[in-house]
Write a protein that holds these residues in place. Sequence first.
Motif, PDB file in Angstrom:
ATOM      1  N   ALA A 173       0.840  -1.206   0.000  1.00 29.06           N
ATOM      2  CA  ALA A 173       0.000   0.000   0.000  1.00 29.06           C
ATOM      3  C   ALA A 173       0.868   1.246   0.000  1.00 29.06           C
ATOM      4  CB  ALA A 173      -0.914  -0.009   1.221  1.00 29.06           C
ATOM      5  N   PHE A 174       1.936   1.223   0.806  1.00 34.53           N
ATOM      6  CA  PHE A 174       2.792   2.400   0.877  1.00 34.53           C
ATOM      7  C   PHE A 174       3.473   2.655  -0.462  1.00 34.53           C
ATOM      8  CE2 PHE A 174       7.133   3.981   1.209  1.00 34.53           C
ATOM      9  CZ  PHE A 174       6.845   5.274   1.594  1.00 34.53           C
ATOM     10  N   LEU A 175       4.009   1.585  -1.072  1.00 25.69           N
ATOM     11  CA  LEU A 175       4.733   1.773  -2.332  1.00 25.69           C
ATOM     12  C   LEU A 175       3.805   2.288  -3.428  1.00 25.69           C
ATOM     13  CD1 LEU A 175       7.131  -1.292  -2.292  1.00 25.69           C
ATOM     14  CD2 LEU A 175       7.752   1.113  -2.105  1.00 25.69           C
ATOM     15  N   LYS A 176       2.564   1.755  -3.450  1.00 21.96           N
ATOM     16  CA  LYS A 176       1.615   2.231  -4.463  1.00 21.96           C
ATOM     17  C   LYS A 176       1.374   3.725  -4.280  1.00 21.96           C
ATOM     18  CE  LYS A 176      -1.143  -1.868  -5.490  1.00 21.96           C
ATOM     19  NZ  LYS A 176      -2.460  -2.467  -5.290  1.00 21.96           N
ATOM     20  N   TYR A 177       1.146   4.098  -3.026  1.00 19.99           N
ATOM     21  CA  TYR A 177       0.898   5.501  -2.712  1.00 19.99           C
ATOM     22  C   TYR A 177       2.105   6.356  -3.119  1.00 19.99           C
ATOM     23  CZ  TYR A 177       0.572   9.623   0.324  1.00 19.99           C
ATOM     24  OH  TYR A 177       0.567  10.897   0.806  1.00 19.99           O
ATOM     25  N   ALA A 178       3.292   5.855  -2.742  1.00 22.22           N
ATOM     26  CA  ALA A 178       4.512   6.624  -2.982  1.00 22.22           C
ATOM     27  C   ALA A 178       4.769   6.796  -4.476  1.00 22.22           C
ATOM     28  CB  ALA A 178       5.694   5.925  -2.323  1.00 22.22           C
ATOM     29  N   PHE A 179       4.600   5.715  -5.239  1.00 19.35           N
ATOM     30  CA  PHE A 179       4.868   5.804  -6.670  1.00 19.35           C
ATOM     31  C   PHE A 179       3.857   6.727  -7.355  1.00 19.35           C
ATOM     32  CE2 PHE A 179       7.095   1.461  -6.477  1.00 19.35           C
ATOM     33  CZ  PHE A 179       8.327   2.073  -6.386  1.00 19.35           C
ATOM     34  N   LYS A 180       2.606   6.653  -6.891  1.00 18.79           N
ATOM     35  CA  LYS A 180       1.596   7.524  -7.504  1.00 18.79           C
ATOM     36  C   LYS A 180       1.909   8.976  -7.195  1.00 18.79           C
ATOM     37  CE  LYS A 180      -2.152   4.226  -7.682  1.00 18.79           C
ATOM     38  NZ  LYS A 180      -3.361   3.763  -7.032  1.00 18.79           N
ATOM     39  N   LYS A 181       2.507   9.187  -6.026  1.00 14.14           N
ATOM     40  CA  LYS A 181       2.784  10.557  -5.607  1.00 14.14           C
ATOM     41  C   LYS A 181       4.159  11.017  -6.088  1.00 14.14           C
ATOM     42  CE  LYS A 181       2.362  13.444  -1.653  1.00 14.14           C
ATOM     43  NZ  LYS A 181       2.337  13.620  -0.224  1.00 14.14           N
ATOM     44  N   ASP A 182       4.837  10.190  -6.858  1.00 11.80           N
ATOM     45  CA  ASP A 182       6.171  10.509  -7.372  1.00 11.80           C
ATOM     46  C   ASP A 182       7.202  10.721  -6.278  1.00 11.80           C
ATOM     47  OD1 ASP A 182       5.489  10.341 -10.054  1.00 11.80           O
ATOM     48  OD2 ASP A 182       4.611  12.346 -10.028  1.00 11.80           O
ATOM     49  N   LEU A 183       7.079   9.966  -5.197  1.00 14.30           N
ATOM     50  CA  LEU A 183       8.130  10.016  -4.187  1.00 14.30           C
ATOM     51  C   LEU A 183       9.273   9.128  -4.682  1.00 14.30           C
ATOM     52  CD1 LEU A 183       6.038   9.584  -0.914  1.00 14.30           C
ATOM     53  CD2 LEU A 183       6.740  11.699  -2.024  1.00 14.30           C
ATOM     54  N   LYS A 184      10.488   9.474  -4.307  1.00 13.52           N
ATOM     55  CA  LYS A 184      11.650   8.657  -4.704  1.00 13.52           C
ATOM     56  C   LYS A 184      11.977   7.713  -3.549  1.00 13.52           C
ATOM     57  CE  LYS A 184      12.088  11.164  -8.391  1.00 13.52           C
ATOM     58  NZ  LYS A 184      11.668  10.631  -9.678  1.00 13.52           N
ATOM     59  N   ILE A 185      12.056   6.428  -3.855  1.00 14.15           N
ATOM     60  CA  ILE A 185      12.153   5.428  -2.801  1.00 14.15           C
ATOM     61  C   ILE A 185      13.554   4.801  -2.745  1.00 14.15           C
ATOM     62  CG2 ILE A 185      11.178   3.257  -1.948  1.00 14.15           C
ATOM     63  CD1 ILE A 185       9.232   5.543  -1.856  1.00 14.15           C
ATOM     64  N   ILE A 186      14.137   4.827  -1.565  1.00 15.30           N
ATOM     65  CA  ILE A 186      15.430   4.169  -1.364  1.00 15.30           C
ATOM     66  C   ILE A 186      15.187   2.992  -0.404  1.00 15.30           C
ATOM     67  CG2 ILE A 186      17.800   4.450  -0.556  1.00 15.30           C
ATOM     68  CD1 ILE A 186      17.296   7.534  -0.979  1.00 15.30           C
ATOM     69  N   ILE A 187      15.373   1.786  -0.918  1.00 14.41           N
ATOM     70  CA  ILE A 187      15.063   0.601  -0.116  1.00 14.41           C
ATOM     71  C   ILE A 187      16.342  -0.009   0.459  1.00 14.41           C
ATOM     72  CG2 ILE A 187      14.279  -1.794  -0.302  1.00 14.41           C
ATOM     73  CD1 ILE A 187      12.266  -0.591  -2.436  1.00 14.41           C
ATOM     74  N   MET A 188      16.249  -0.468   1.687  1.00 17.08           N
ATOM     75  CA  MET A 188      17.366  -1.185   2.297  1.00 17.08           C
ATOM     76  C   MET A 188      16.806  -2.168   3.323  1.00 17.08           C
ATOM     77  SD  MET A 188      18.722   1.298   5.265  1.00 17.08           S
ATOM     78  CE  MET A 188      19.122  -0.146   6.231  1.00 17.08           C
TER      79      MET A 188
END
Lengths: 537, 303, 214
Positions: free
Chosen positions: B97-112
């Motif tokens: 849910a978070f990733l969907k929201y983030a991608f739709k909102k054009d947030l840049k995601i750094i995963i670790m």
Amino acid sequence: MRSYLEKMKASRVLLLVLVCSLLLVSFSTSLLAQTDSDTDTPADSIPAIAAPAQVTDLKAFDTDNDHGHSITIEWTLSADDGAGAKSVISYEIMRWEPFVRDSVMAARDSLGWVQARINKFEKEIPLAEESLDEVLTGQPFLDSLSFLVAYDEKDTSFVLTSEYVDKTLRDTIAAMKRDLPVLKVRAPLLPARFDSLLILLPKEYGKYPDATIGRFDSVGTAVSGVTSHENSSAVDSRSPGFIPDFIDYYYRIDVQTSDPNIRTTSEIVGPVQSSGQWFNSGLVPVLIAILVFTILTMIFVQLAKKGMDLYVRPLAGIEAVDEAIGRATEMGRPILYVLGLGSAADIATIASFTILGRVAKKVAEYQTELNVPCYDPIVMAVAQEVVKSAFIDAGRPEAYKDDIVHFITNSQFAYVGAVNGIIMRDLPATNVYMGKFFAESLILAETGAVAGSIQIAGTDEIPQIPFFFVACDYTLIGEELFAASAYLGREPELLGSLKAQDYAKAVLLASAIIGILLINIFPEYGETFKSWFEVID
Amino acid sequence: MLSTIAMVLSAIVGLSLIYLLIRTIQGHPVERRIVFIYIGLAVVLPLLMNKTLPLPITKDVIKLYDQLEKLQPGSKVLCAFDYDPPSAPELQPMAVAFLKYAFKKDLKIIIMGLWPQGPQQAQQAIEEAMLDPIIAGKNLVQGEDWVNLGFQSGNEFVIQSMGTEFKRMFPKDNRHIAYGDIPLLQDVVNFSNVDFVINFSAGKPGTTEWVQFGVDRFGFDMVAGNTAVQAPMMYPYLRTGQLKGLLGGMTGAAEFEKILDEKGKASTFLLAQTFAHATVIIFIIIGNLAYFSSRKKKMAGTP
Amino acid sequence: METVSIWIAAILTLGIFSFLYKDNPLYKACEALFVGVSAAYWAIVFYFDNIYKKFYEGAVTAEEPDYFLWIGAILGLLFLTRLIPNIGWVSRWPMALIVGATAGLWMVGYFVSNAMNQIGNTISNIIVRDAATGFIAWGETFGTLVILVGVLSGLVYFFFSKEHKGVFGATAKVGTWFLMVTFGASFGYTVMSRMSLLIGRVDFLLGDWLHILR
């Protein structure tokens, strides 16, 4: 002759006049064009934004309590930010940069790039050479590959022969091989050049405000309403935007509006230098707290060593351990000791080692069987030492076997599965769970209860305590586990630190009560008192 | 059809529970395997009904959502995946849910990840998020819109070290591309260069470590999604503001899905969760009745 | 291929569930398989992530080798001296480093996060007023009181230097009650967590394996 010279002069004058008049014409046309556009705009498009008020009280200083390479800039908002014309959208932080900085950055970028290429070449050239013959032989399709190349007038087909491919590839590889040694000689020179440029920087920054050698550049933006910015970089001189310490920097803030052309610059502040601090003054309250605690610990350890009787209230769970070992002996069934999922550095595991020592000693005395399955290899190594010394202490070193303490696996549920299996097959008389436990607590304790074992548990993982509570006969809650190890071990270090902890708790308790009274009666003093406890560095 | 049968069966199971209650009062204790069967039915039947429940959204989730809403498009968010497949039923829906929201909102995601399987869970979550037509239409590029730095061992020491420089702990991403060559990470030196941190945690190392070694030392804003087991331990941090928001367990995940308007697994599991809880409560009552009646008998038996 | 893996997963899940009835050979087989696979998995993860990726690529093949990693590698190797009885004691050095470094790191962390910041936040106005109206917010005030009494009595319970008698004992008793309520809440949350895991597995069995769901 003379007349000829005069004629020449006259023609030159004529030329000069002509050029001048041309220039004048072009200048006036451009001027006219500009006035035209100026008169056009306000009539039918957005009204022009008035230049916003500049920021005031601009201050730049070295960021406190850090590792250097950072400068904090603070300002008072422009009068048009959120008030006045409300035209401010952001503030651009500008720093004076000598042009040589661009060369420094370029050198930095090429450093990594060149080295990466060299590594790539070194790795790939031998591979390419090796596989060249292999790739080209037995590839009949190469000869029949033809491309249709379209020109304007006619179509030409181009056949890719194996000879052509072979030659091109070999040429490329040969070129790469030729360049590689050169690159390898030149590449090591790059860091030196980068370093020498870095050394040059302070001198160039010192030439401020010589406009021929530098300019103001943007180093960050802050949105409207914000009154401070930290201009910082990493410690590594090769990191992007690196800010060397002990260099004179000059800053100004540009107030920006929705029109990129309309902005107001502030006064310039500087010089300011960044530097690291050895001592983080923000952490002084923590230092005091730790010092007080350490001194308390040392005092109590000394007292315990001198033989002073330090009282620790009895804990039901610990009293039960001896009884449980006795029961196991009577029934002729083993004792299972689980150290939990913590690492050897976890305080709970360390406390558990002490209790394991005590249990192992009793087990050796009573000649009961002991089984210690481990989750962590390092914990297993320590546990083996602990059990071994306990057996020696009990005077029965021959009874010690290395497989009393054994490793299972480093995966939580697989470990639980295995321990469950042990419980159901061996039906131990007593299960002791001491240490760090997570989701497996209930599964273990439940299985133990089904197997009919007496169960004693202790952990500092608060969420797991309820499960031990319902499924075990005795449970040590949180810190009781540490107290138990001190109580059982009676070692001065453990007893002393337990006492120190008690007094530290008393200090915290008193502080909380004083603070609450102060904040409710004298709010001002209360807030100050409260601030001593809120630490974020 | 299946749904109707499930409903009828649920009613029968409910009635039989009352029968068990009466039998217990009469002094016939329930065998443990019967309890297992009931719990099993309480989970299976609602799943077959395929219904969702109305769900009020709690304060903590709203708080978390408000924090996310503050982020501007293009903001860099560090996402720490500290869990493995056994905890996935609770945490994966949150992550998706978070990733969907983030991608739709054009947030840049750094995963670790501080857990070895964490970044793999993240990869699965990304793949699932990419199935969303809106996100698929954005043609997001790994390395520019999101990056997976992979796992690093060292627990809290990793967080401590990242405070100085991310690159030291993650010299390469999970595709073996050097940190310096990843466009998204060009300006990311340490925590000062990320706008927000979100942590999905199932244990240790997890949210506690992130609060103590990250938030309290480097002062960034962080929210967390925790397994229900862990969530109660995080409330003190939430109250003091060391955590800016918290999602606890599957209910937290379902609320999160609802507030983000991204219906996912957690929402569909909620009915099963409710039925299972109701069954557990009934068995707690039955168990206590059995305990007290047996104690009464013992007392009556002793002279 | 995926079908095969789903079938394996389903059979193993059912195998583990079979323990609910009683211990049986299928459960034992699944358990052994799980232990073996996970041990191997961790061995591989540790080899690739630590020895290969962190050490070999960081200290041996890197463009700028990080020589500090060699110190770690040597200390790590010292652990193996346990295998040689005569010099087994050397393995205590790396252990001392691990314990010391962790203790140092956590000491500050604990003091700041769990002691000082928490006490700082306990120090608050007992009577909470509504920001808008200025009236006493009874709910919030009650909450603050509960936290206050809980923190103070909880601290008293964990005081080991004094026997729980008299006023001190009574306060500790209140602390015990608070602890029990906390454990109850925690228990509830954990039941929720376990149910979620079960739901996850049932969803797999009914959905991915049997295709009954969706």
